[in-house]
Scaffold this motif. Structure first.
Motif, PDB file in Angstrom:
ATOM      1  N   ASP A   1       0.877  -1.137  -0.161  1.00 24.57           N
ATOM      2  CA  ASP A   1       0.014  -0.043  -0.085  1.00 24.57           C
ATOM      3  C   ASP A   1       0.796   1.159  -0.101  1.00 24.57           C
ATOM      4  O   ASP A   1       0.341   2.227  -0.229  1.00 24.57           O
ATOM      5  CB  ASP A   1      -0.946  -0.051   1.127  1.00 24.57           C
ATOM      6  CG  ASP A   1      -0.262  -0.206   2.770  1.00 24.57           C
ATOM      7  OD1 ASP A   1       0.888   0.020   2.694  1.00 24.57           O
ATOM      8  OD2 ASP A   1      -1.061  -0.741   3.382  1.00 24.57           O
ATOM      9  N   ASN A   2       2.202   1.258   0.101  1.00 24.95           N
ATOM     10  CA  ASN A   2       3.046   2.247  -0.031  1.00 24.95           C
ATOM     11  C   ASN A   2       4.172   1.883  -0.710  1.00 24.95           C
ATOM     12  O   ASN A   2       4.873   0.951  -0.554  1.00 24.95           O
ATOM     13  CB  ASN A   2       3.640   2.706   1.464  1.00 24.95           C
ATOM     14  CG  ASN A   2       2.579   3.486   2.306  1.00 24.95           C
ATOM     15  OD1 ASN A   2       2.692   4.673   2.195  1.00 24.95           O
ATOM     16  ND2 ASN A   2       1.563   2.947   2.809  1.00 24.95           N
ATOM     17  N   VAL A   3       4.671   2.586  -1.636  1.00 23.15           N
ATOM     18  CA  VAL A   3       5.864   2.438  -2.610  1.00 23.15           C
ATOM     19  C   VAL A   3       6.563   3.907  -2.866  1.00 23.15           C
ATOM     20  O   VAL A   3       6.044   4.714  -2.904  1.00 23.15           O
ATOM     21  CB  VAL A   3       5.145   1.818  -3.999  1.00 23.15           C
ATOM     22  CG1 VAL A   3       6.433   1.675  -5.118  1.00 23.15           C
ATOM     23  CG2 VAL A   3       4.314   0.666  -3.991  1.00 23.15           C
ATOM     24  N   VAL A   4       8.019   3.535  -2.752  1.00 22.92           N
ATOM     25  CA  VAL A   4       8.789   4.750  -3.151  1.00 22.92           C
ATOM     26  C   VAL A   4       9.688   4.215  -4.310  1.00 22.92           C
ATOM     27  O   VAL A   4      10.209   3.016  -4.173  1.00 22.92           O
ATOM     28  CB  VAL A   4       9.356   5.401  -2.010  1.00 22.92           C
ATOM     29  CG1 VAL A   4       8.353   5.882  -1.216  1.00 22.92           C
ATOM     30  CG2 VAL A   4      10.347   4.139  -1.324  1.00 22.92           C
ATOM     31  N   ALA A   5      10.034   4.964  -5.275  1.00 24.58           N
ATOM     32  CA  ALA A   5      11.058   4.670  -6.210  1.00 24.58           C
ATOM     33  C   ALA A   5      11.688   5.876  -6.819  1.00 24.58           C
ATOM     34  O   ALA A   5      11.423   7.056  -6.445  1.00 24.58           O
ATOM     35  CB  ALA A   5      10.237   4.175  -7.507  1.00 24.58           C
ATOM     36  N   SER A   6      13.127   5.590  -7.007  1.00 24.52           N
ATOM     37  CA  SER A   6      14.116   6.494  -7.685  1.00 24.52           C
ATOM     38  C   SER A   6      14.195   6.064  -9.395  1.00 24.52           C
ATOM     39  O   SER A   6      14.479   4.933  -9.503  1.00 24.52           O
ATOM     40  CB  SER A   6      15.228   6.638  -7.115  1.00 24.52           C
ATOM     41  OG  SER A   6      14.977   7.305  -5.787  1.00 24.52           O
TER      42      SER A   6
END
Length: 302
Positions: free
Chosen positions: A185-190
């Motif tokens: 339910d939470n995603v971070v990306a570069s």
């Protein structure tokens, strides 16, 4: 076609459609049907698209293109084998609002793009809270492939590649923080693009309603562009000492501009900006962000 024949009949009668079916294969085999739109959840995209192409019919398939990159590869292989065109419903590539953003970026109005920051934070759906008897298919990974991130971020990642060119490197993390369902339910990306542009993305699907946010900011050497992916089609431009806001409404039928281009290509008179070859990349990038190690390594990443 839909599984509930009464609902299929009702829709057909209201829209003056002469035939309806409750089995997909019957529709695919109808000799008067010369193109297929696969509008099912992702778990059956590959199956129906492949059936249709093997029946000699071009396919327009909903996004994300399939459950994972491996299925997308199989779809592309069958498209090549049969000679049937394969298109994906990444319709932002043809919407006036998003075409204007691309026009502004390409014109250099904010100079050289240095960085972007994307935030999409949304509250849970009403059927996702504790005690709900039936959650939607989007949070069932066997049907959706990976929750709201796969459903919504796929649009965003596809458009960013349309805007900046191919992603060359990406890394990220997904986690389930609220425990309302099984998928992240939470995603971070570069991201790093082949053009040298870098940026970050943050997705959260369990924030309080008052904290929802949909904003993407493009920072350039001469200013910035701020826009939304799913909210009001307002476009903020800051360049030098000037500031401007444009409102570019979406058409009544959101997919119509892209579908018109798809039809022109099928008829030999144009080119769709969204195909199976472009559509697979959003799935491949999402698989890499969430460490879903399917067969994406078969395809050059950039």
């Amino acid at each position: 076609m839909r599984r509930d024949s009464e609902k299929a009949k009702d829709y057909a009668m209201r829209h003056n459609v002469p035939k309806w079916y409750d089995k997909a294969q019957d529709l695919i085999d109808d000799p008067e049907v010369n193109a297929i739109y696969v509008a099912t959840p992702p778990s059956t995209h590959a199956e129906y698209a492949i059936r249709a192409m093997r029946a000699g019919k071009p396919v327009y398939v909903e996004k994300p293109m399939a459950l994972n990159t491996g299925e997308c590869e199989e779809m592309l292989s069958v498209s090549q084998e049969t000679g049937q065109s394969l298109f994906v419903a990444y319709y932002r590539r043809a919407l006036p609002y998003f075409l204007k953003i691309k026009e502004l970026v390409d014109s250099g109005i904010i100079g050289k793009i240095l960085h972007f920051n994307l935030i999409l934070h949304k509250p849970p759906q009403p059927d996702e809270f504790e005690g709900s008897q039936s959650m939607g298919w989007r949070v069932d990974p066997s049907i959706s492939g990976g929750g709201h991130f796969h459903d919504l971020a796929s649009h965003q990642i596809d458009y960013l590649e349309y805007l900046f060119g191919p992603v060359s490197e990406v890394c990220g993390f997904g986690t389930n923080r609220a425990g309302l369902y099984r998928v992240d339910d939470n995603v971070v990306a570069s991201f790093r693009f082949s053009s040298g542009i870098q940026g970050t993305g943050s997705w959260s699907f369990t924030v309080p309603a008052e904290h929802k946010k949909d904003i993407t900011e493009l920072s350039g050497s001469k200013g910035k562009i701020i826009f939304t992916f799913f909210d009001k089609p307002e476009l903020h431009i800051e360049s030098g000492n000037t500031s401007d806001m444009l409102y570019i409404p979406h058409p009544p039928h959101i997919q119509q501009p892209l579908i018109e281009l798809v039809v022109k290509q099928i008829l030999g008179g144009g080119n769709s900006p969204s195909t199976g070859a472009t559509g697979i990349r959003a799935t491949m990038i999402m698989d890499r962000i969430l460490k879903h190690d399917h067969s994406y390594n078969h395809i050059p990443f950039a």
